[in-house]
Enzyme design. Sequence first.
Site: not given
Ligand code: TNX
Length: 493
Positions: A305
Site C-alpha cells: 500500500e
Molecule cells: C491492510 S494487509 C494492510 C494493513 C492494515 C490491514 C487491516 C496489508 C499488507 N496492509 O496495513 O492494517 O489491511 O486489515
Amino acid sequence: MQTSIEKLVLIPIPDQIVAEDYGFLFDQETVVTSDTLPEIKAIASQFKKLLKNTAFPLKSGDDEVKQNVISFDMVSSDSISSPEGYVLAINNKRLSLAGSTPTGVFRGMQTLLQVLPDAVIVGKQIDSLVIPGLKIVDEPQYEYRGMMLDVARHFFTVDEVKRLIDQMAFYKLNKLHLHLTDDQGWRIEIKSWPKLTEIGGSSSVRNERPGFYTQEDYKSIVAYAQSKFITVIPEIDMPGHTNAALASYPELNCNGKATKLYKGMRVGFSTLCVDKDITYTFVEDVIKEIAAMTPGPYIHLGGDESHVTSKKDYNIFLNKVFPIVKKCNKQVIGWEEIESAGIDSTYIVQHWQRTTTASRGLAQGAKVILSPAKRMYLDMKYTKKSPIGLTWAGTVELDSAYIWNPSQIFKNVLVSQVLGIESPLWSETIKSSDDIEYLAFPRLIGHAELGWSNPSNYNWDSYKKRLNKHYKRMDILEINYYNSPVLETKIKL
Ligand code: TNX
C-alpha cells in the site's frame, strides 16, 4: 489395560494414527529415558514437571530398560524424513516419542500434551494414570506455518508476545512475524537512529498503547520463540507505512520537514523519500541492526500500500533495498506488491489481497506465503456483531477460515513454490492479550490444521467436533476464545 483413542482430541489432526490394543499404565517403577542432547533433555524434564503431582516418581532410567519406560529419542532421518516429523508410540511396554531433530521431538510433545488427560494439565493430584495405546506417525504439510502480530498500531508487551508464542507452540506453528513499524508507531530500538523510538515509539492508534522494544527485549522474544522452535520474522515496512520514522527524522522527508505523529487508522499516505541518499543510509543502518539480532533467515520489507510513492519510484527504491538485505545474508519477504520491482526464486511474496499480483511474483519464480484476507485475516470480524475487528475483506466465521485448500489458490505453480500459510493479526482495534486471543482463537487453530495436516485429512465435520471438545482445554489454558455458534454446541462430550 485396554483403552480407547476415540476420546482423544487432536488438532492439528496427525497424518496417521492407529490404535494399539493396550495403553501405557504408570506405576512406581516407571522410568524416563532421554537422548543426551540438551533440547531433548529439556523436553523430557518438561514432561516430568507436568507429572509432578502424580503418584509416580518417574526416575531416570538407562537405555537398556525395555519395559515400563517413557523415552524421548533422536532417531536417524531415514525413518522420519521431515525435520519436524515425529513418531509417538504408546503401548503397554513403552511410551516413546522420537524425531530426527529436536524440533520434531518438540512438535511431537505437543501431540503428547493433547493425549494427556486434562487432570494432568491442570496439575491435579493423581493416583492412577493410563494413556491410550496408539501409534502416531506425523509430519507437516507446509514448512512455513505462521502468525503475524501487528505491534505497531497498538504496542504489545514482551510478556504478551511470549504468551502468544506459548499458544502458537501448542498448535505446532513455527513462524512469528512481527510487524514492527507503521505510520502509528516505530516499535524497535535502533541504536544508530535513536529518535525512531524516542519520538516514533510514543504514538499509537488513539494513543492508547504506545511503546517499543529495546534491543534486549527483542532478543528475549527471539530467544523465547527459539526455545519453542519458532522463528521470528521482523518486518520493517517501507517505503510506505513509514509516518512514525518520517515524524522522527525530518531528513527522511523530501521536503526536509518532519511529519506529525499519527494516531488514526487510514493507510497509504506516507513514503520515504526515494531520491535522497540519506534514505538508503537509514535503511541500511536499520536492516543491519535488525539482521544482527535475528537468527532466522528472513527479513520482511513490507512494501504494501505505498499509494503515494509513484510506481517508478517504488521499483527504484526496492531495487536499492533488496541488495542491502542480501548483504546481511537474509532472504527478502515482502507483501505481494514487491513483485513489480523484479524478483526471482530467492524472494518470497506474501499473498494477501490480489491473486493476480501474487501470480506475477510466482511467474518470476518467487515463493509464496498465503495469507488471503477473506480466509486468514484474524483482524476481520467473525460476524457483523463482533465487538472488535474490521470488515474490509468481509466477515470471517470459523467455517470460512477453515473450509478451503491452500494448494488450490494458485494453479500451475510448483508445489515447492508454496512455502506455507500465515494468519495476520492487524491491531487497529485491539489492545490486550484478551483481544488478541478473542480474534485469533479459534480461527488460528483451524489455520494451524490447514498448515500442518495432510489435505486428505481436512474435514470440517471432524474438525468441528474436535474443536468443540477442545474448548475445555482452551478453558484450562485460559485462552479467551470466541465461542462460535457454528459449532453447534449441543454435541455430547
Ligand atoms: C491492510 S494487509 C494492510 C494493513 C492494515 C490491514 C487491516 C496489508 C499488507 N496492509 O496495513 O492494517 O489491511 O486489515
